[in-house]
Write a protein that holds these residues in place. Structure first.
Motif, PDB file in Angstrom:
ATOM      1  N   GLU A 331       0.691  -1.161  -0.107  1.00  0.00           N
ATOM      2  CA  GLU A 331      -0.130   0.062   0.028  1.00  0.00           C
ATOM      3  C   GLU A 331       0.966   1.020   0.030  1.00  0.00           C
ATOM      4  O   GLU A 331       1.932   1.119   0.887  1.00  0.00           O
ATOM      5  N   VAL A 332       0.574   2.345  -0.868  1.00  0.00           N
ATOM      6  CA  VAL A 332       1.086   3.453  -0.915  1.00  0.00           C
ATOM      7  C   VAL A 332       0.309   4.647  -0.829  1.00  0.00           C
ATOM      8  O   VAL A 332      -0.570   4.494  -1.430  1.00  0.00           O
ATOM      9  N   THR A 338      -3.958   9.639 -12.708  1.00  0.00           N
ATOM     10  CA  THR A 338      -4.644   8.481 -13.444  1.00  0.00           C
ATOM     11  C   THR A 338      -3.558   7.608 -13.839  1.00  0.00           C
ATOM     12  O   THR A 338      -2.304   7.839 -14.075  1.00  0.00           O
ATOM     13  N   ASP A 339      -3.994   6.287 -13.655  1.00  0.00           N
ATOM     14  CA  ASP A 339      -2.883   5.165 -14.063  1.00  0.00           C
ATOM     15  C   ASP A 339      -3.172   4.870 -15.337  1.00  0.00           C
ATOM     16  O   ASP A 339      -4.068   4.739 -15.830  1.00  0.00           O
ATOM     17  N   THR A 347      -6.606   8.372  -6.032  1.00  0.00           N
ATOM     18  CA  THR A 347      -7.374   9.150  -5.193  1.00  0.00           C
ATOM     19  C   THR A 347      -6.604   9.574  -3.832  1.00  0.00           C
ATOM     20  O   THR A 347      -6.981  10.126  -3.049  1.00  0.00           O
ATOM     21  N   GLY A 348      -5.294   9.140  -4.033  1.00  0.00           N
ATOM     22  CA  GLY A 348      -4.472   9.405  -2.548  1.00  0.00           C
ATOM     23  C   GLY A 348      -3.813   7.951  -1.969  1.00  0.00           C
ATOM     24  O   GLY A 348      -2.944   8.072  -1.243  1.00  0.00           O
ATOM     25  N   HIS A 349      -4.553   6.753  -2.151  1.00  0.00           N
ATOM     26  CA  HIS A 349      -4.274   5.606  -1.798  1.00  0.00           C
ATOM     27  C   HIS A 349      -4.263   4.569  -2.675  1.00  0.00           C
ATOM     28  O   HIS A 349      -5.241   4.332  -3.216  1.00  0.00           O
ATOM     29  N   ALA A 359       1.704   3.307 -13.482  1.00  0.00           N
ATOM     30  CA  ALA A 359       2.216   4.479 -14.194  1.00  0.00           C
ATOM     31  C   ALA A 359       1.265   5.518 -14.175  1.00  0.00           C
ATOM     32  O   ALA A 359       0.314   5.906 -14.806  1.00  0.00           O
ATOM     33  N   VAL A 360       1.599   6.634 -13.161  1.00  0.00           N
ATOM     34  CA  VAL A 360       0.594   7.607 -12.773  1.00  0.00           C
ATOM     35  C   VAL A 360       0.947   8.813 -13.144  1.00  0.00           C
ATOM     36  O   VAL A 360       1.984   9.359 -13.088  1.00  0.00           O
ATOM     37  N   ARG A 361       0.053   9.512 -14.010  1.00  0.00           N
ATOM     38  CA  ARG A 361       0.086  10.889 -14.651  1.00  0.00           C
ATOM     39  C   ARG A 361      -0.640  11.810 -13.570  1.00  0.00           C
ATOM     40  O   ARG A 361      -1.746  11.601 -13.071  1.00  0.00           O
TER      41      ARG A 361
END
Length: 365
Positions: A331-332, A338-339, A347-349, A359-361
């Motif tokens: 968990e991060v 957006t992945d 949305t934070g978690h 791969a989160v923009r």
């Protein structure tokens, strides 16, 4: 990639899935990776080490560079691998931390670039054996390190590599050989002990565990001498001598090295920059301890701090890659965007499945 079982195999499904993922990563193309740390690599030096006779057998190619790069990677620090360009020297202005691991050939052009980087505030860490031969593979005279000696404020006077365990040819002879049976072989070990003498390194070790871990190195060690200020008044103006950060403490194979400098640091130009010399092949824990101290000086931080074990983070442009190398979900927190792989919002978690990636923009950038 195309197994004998064809589409019925797991390998086929994984390769197809990888192709789909790469197609979704189109926005990443052309985006830069901005690293503040760099490891210098040099093929000519590797060839020169391979051709050298002694004092120990050659290990894995780029063994020292691999070790320091891995320590940076394990610490979550984005790192470039750069060549040791010799004329006019490598452009190192964009780096706060530069590792120079076992660059066997003395390159004056590289030395000038490192001096400029340190004067601009970078932390330069040089690891032996460095500057042992010149470009013609002739030995550097007057103390190894060559053109790096003014920057580091030290010179290597002797190599003191360990030989490893030595078997007695006649074990029963010790019963009667009263002279030779008391002769020790300090180098017949596989490790050497170090002791921190700088208070800053003591504090780093105290934070790493209770009791604080000790410092150790492997089979490579060197005898170094701290240089005095140049005799010329103009050259000596503003000269800062090197300070000793750690010494060999006599444990392991270091009996003959006890009390001698093992790690030094020299402040450069009155700025925040400094040049460090490491006269031993530190083990993973000792490298990690020294890097924590050096990174604090350099103000180099992980891409994402306080990640769970097994999770790697790298940033390319506005895309944050999170890779879970572990066998368990992780968990991060604090991930928003957006992945690109799934199109889902973060949305934070987020929860990373075992051996998976995001791969989160960052939509806020």
């Amino acid at each position: 990639m195309v197994p004998h079982a064809g589409r019925a195999s797991r390998t086929w499904d994984e390769v197809v899935s990888t192709g789909r993922a790469l197609k979704r990563l189109g926005p990443v193309l052309g985006e830069p990776v901005r690293a503040e740390a760099a490891v210098v690599l040099d093929w000519e030096s590797q060839w020169a080490i391979s051709a050298a006779i002694g004092p120990v057998e050659l290990g894995e190619r780029f063994e020292t560079a691999r070790s320091w790069h891995r320590s940076l990677w394990e610490a979550g620090i984005a790192t470039d691998v750069i060549p040791a360009k010799t004329d006019p020297g490598a452009d190192l202005s964009g780096y706060r931390l530069i590792i120079v691991p076992a660059i066997f050939i003395d390159y004056p052009g590289l030395a000038r670039s490192l001096e400029q980087a340190a004067a601009a505030g970078a932390q330069v860490v040089v690891v032996g054996p460095t500057g042992v031969v010149d470009a013609g593979v002739g030995a550097v005279l007057g103390g190894y390190l060559g053109s790096l000696r003014p920057l580091l404020g030290v010179r290597v006077t002797d190599h003191a590599a360990l030989s490893g365990p030595v078997e007695q040819s006649d074990p029963r002879g010790s019963l009667v050989n009263r002279l030779s049976r008391v002769v020790g072989t300090p180098a017949a070990e596989t490790w050497t002990g170090l002791e921190a003498v700088a208070e800053t390194l003591h504090r780093v070790l105290d934070r790493m565990g209770s009791p604080a871990p000790d410092l150790r190195a492997g089979g490579w060690a060197e005898e170094i001498r701290v240089d005095e200020a140049p005799g010329d008044d103009e050259a000596a103006q503003g000269w800062e001598p090197a300070e000793v950060v750690a010494v060999f403490d006599g444990r392991g194979g270091g009996a003959d090295l006890a009390g001698r400098p093992a790690i030094t640091r020299r402040a450069v130009g009155g700025a925040a920059g400094a040049a460090w010399y490491v006269a031993a092949d530190l083990d993973a824990l000792s490298r990690a301890a020294l890097l924590r101290l050096v990174c604090a000086h350099a103000r180099v931080r992980p891409v994402v701090a306080d990640l769970p074990d097994g999770v790697e983070a790298q940033r390319r442009g506005e895309i944050l890659f999170l890779l879970n190398h572990g066998d368990r979900a992780a968990e991060v927190a604090g991930i928003v965007g957006t992945d690109l792989l799934t199109g889902e919002a973060c949305t934070g978690h987020v929860v990373l499945a075992p051996r998976s990636a995001l791969a989160v923009r960052d939509n806020m950038r």
